[in-house]
Scaffold this motif. Structure first.
Motif, PDB file in Angstrom:
ATOM      1  N   GLY A 157      -5.189  15.243   1.465  1.00  0.00           N
ATOM      2  CA  GLY A 157      -6.373  14.388   1.525  1.00  0.00           C
ATOM      3  C   GLY A 157      -6.573  13.823   2.917  1.00  0.00           C
ATOM      4  N   GLY A 158      -7.234  12.671   2.995  1.00  0.00           N
ATOM      5  CA  GLY A 158      -7.477  12.030   4.281  1.00  0.00           C
ATOM      6  C   GLY A 158      -6.191  11.498   4.891  1.00  0.00           C
ATOM      7  N   ASP A 159      -6.236  11.195   6.168  1.00  0.00           N
ATOM      8  CA  ASP A 159      -5.067  10.623   6.823  1.00  0.00           C
ATOM      9  C   ASP A 159      -5.491   9.668   7.926  1.00  0.00           C
ATOM     10  OD1 ASP A 159      -4.928  12.328   9.513  1.00  0.00           O
ATOM     11  OD2 ASP A 159      -5.296  13.714   7.869  1.00  0.00           O
ATOM     12  N   ASN A 160      -4.636   8.690   8.164  1.00  0.00           N
ATOM     13  CA  ASN A 160      -4.887   7.702   9.214  1.00  0.00           C
ATOM     14  C   ASN A 160      -3.628   6.892   9.464  1.00  0.00           C
ATOM     15  OD1 ASN A 160      -5.028   4.856   7.788  1.00  0.00           O
ATOM     16  ND2 ASN A 160      -6.113   6.272   6.437  1.00  0.00           N
ATOM     17  N   VAL A 214       3.615   0.757   4.841  1.00  0.00           N
ATOM     18  CA  VAL A 214       2.787   1.096   3.689  1.00  0.00           C
ATOM     19  C   VAL A 214       3.642   1.972   2.775  1.00  0.00           C
ATOM     20  CG1 VAL A 214       0.774   2.433   2.937  1.00  0.00           C
ATOM     21  CG2 VAL A 214       0.594   0.910   4.915  1.00  0.00           C
ATOM     22  N   ASP A 215       3.694   1.597   1.496  1.00  0.00           N
ATOM     23  CA  ASP A 215       4.518   2.331   0.541  1.00  0.00           C
ATOM     24  C   ASP A 215       3.775   3.469  -0.138  1.00  0.00           C
ATOM     25  OD1 ASP A 215       6.816   0.727   0.963  1.00  0.00           O
ATOM     26  OD2 ASP A 215       5.918  -0.831  -0.282  1.00  0.00           O
ATOM     27  N   GLY A 216       2.451   3.397  -0.217  1.00  0.00           N
ATOM     28  CA  GLY A 216       1.646   4.439  -0.840  1.00  0.00           C
ATOM     29  C   GLY A 216       0.651   4.991   0.161  1.00  0.00           C
ATOM     30  N   TRP A 217      -0.568   4.445   0.130  1.00  0.00           N
ATOM     31  CA  TRP A 217      -1.590   4.858   1.089  1.00  0.00           C
ATOM     32  C   TRP A 217      -2.694   3.801   1.084  1.00  0.00           C
ATOM     33  CZ3 TRP A 217      -6.721   5.650  -0.229  1.00  0.00           C
ATOM     34  CH2 TRP A 217      -6.993   5.688  -1.597  1.00  0.00           C
ATOM     35  N   CYS A 218      -3.485   3.799   2.150  1.00  0.00           N
ATOM     36  CA  CYS A 218      -4.680   2.954   2.201  1.00  0.00           C
ATOM     37  C   CYS A 218      -5.673   3.573   3.175  1.00  0.00           C
ATOM     38  CB  CYS A 218      -4.357   1.514   2.572  1.00  0.00           C
ATOM     39  SG  CYS A 218      -3.621   1.288   4.188  1.00  0.00           S
ATOM     40  N   ASP A 236      -2.290   6.464   5.707  1.00  0.00           N
ATOM     41  CA  ASP A 236      -2.406   7.406   4.597  1.00  0.00           C
ATOM     42  C   ASP A 236      -1.623   8.641   5.028  1.00  0.00           C
ATOM     43  OD1 ASP A 236      -3.067   9.061   2.510  1.00  0.00           O
ATOM     44  OD2 ASP A 236      -5.213   9.041   2.886  1.00  0.00           O
ATOM     45  N   ASP A 237      -0.422   8.922   4.439  1.00  0.00           N
ATOM     46  CA  ASP A 237       0.140   8.204   3.309  1.00  0.00           C
ATOM     47  C   ASP A 237       1.054   7.074   3.824  1.00  0.00           C
ATOM     48  OD1 ASP A 237      -0.936   9.593   0.926  1.00  0.00           O
ATOM     49  OD2 ASP A 237       0.014  11.338   1.810  1.00  0.00           O
TER      50      ASP A 237
END
Length: 190
Positions: free
Chosen positions: A151-154, A107-111, A85-86
């Motif tokens: 927002g969140g991130d990972n 990853v093209d967007g986020w998860c 993310d993202d």
């Protein structure tokens, strides 16, 4: 632990962060003038997984690279997954030379954290690599680049195959770090 001159895992990998970079695409980081030579800061971590939600308090608008060397435990075909993310790109070299690295998944967007199969968010269709043949004990350059907007991130990278029976986040037992960036070393040791 330090980088082993004999090409052995050290239990750690380099995590670099560039703060104050807007956007959500990896190219927002890689096209920035500060990348790759002048990260804001860096530290060693013990798996190919960044701390979740910006610990220690990163917030938004940063880019990151986790990079170093991978040592497969056995010969075989390995499959890789990335969750972030993202957006993110996972680079793997056919050798220990970063110049030979190619993007194998992303990853093209986020998860959400460790959501390797597209269970949440909008990761796109390339989270899983094709099988990659690796030689046990050989040293390969690996790099996970990810970009956080808000927002969140990972970011986490998992693998399976060869000597890894079940999919797992890549542990430090199979890693050693890339060299410290000169700008970070200067800041650490004025």
């Amino acid at each position: 632990l330090v980088v082993s001159s004999s090409g052995q895992p050290t239990g750690q990998i380099m995590w670099e962060v560039w703060e104050g970079i807007g956007g959500t695409l990896t190219t927002d980081l890689t096209n920035n003038a500060a990348y790759p030579d002048t990260p804001t800061w860096a530290e060693l971590i013990t798996s190919l997984e960044a701390p979740i939600n910006g610990d220690p308090g990163l917030g938004s608008d940063f880019g990151s690279r986790i990079h170093g060397y991978l040592y497969p435990p056995a010969d075989g075909d390995y499959t890789f997954w990335i969750a972030s993310d993202d957006s993110s790109d996972l680079w793997l070299s056919t050798s220990d030379n970063p110049a030979d690295a190619v993007v194998i998944c992303g990853v093209d967007g986020w998860c959400d954290s460790r959501q390797f199969d597209g269970e949440g968010g909008s990761p796109g269709t390339r989270q899983k690599s094709a099988p990659v043949t690796l030689v046990g004990g050989q040293k390969y350059y690996i790099s996970a680049i990810y970009k956080e907007g808000g927002g969140g991130d990972n970011c986490a990278v998992a693998w399976q195959g060869g000597g890894i029976a079940e999919r797992a986040v890549i542990d430090g037992a199979y890693l050693s770090p890339a060299a410290w960036a000169a700008s970070v070393l200067k800041a650490k040791n004025p």
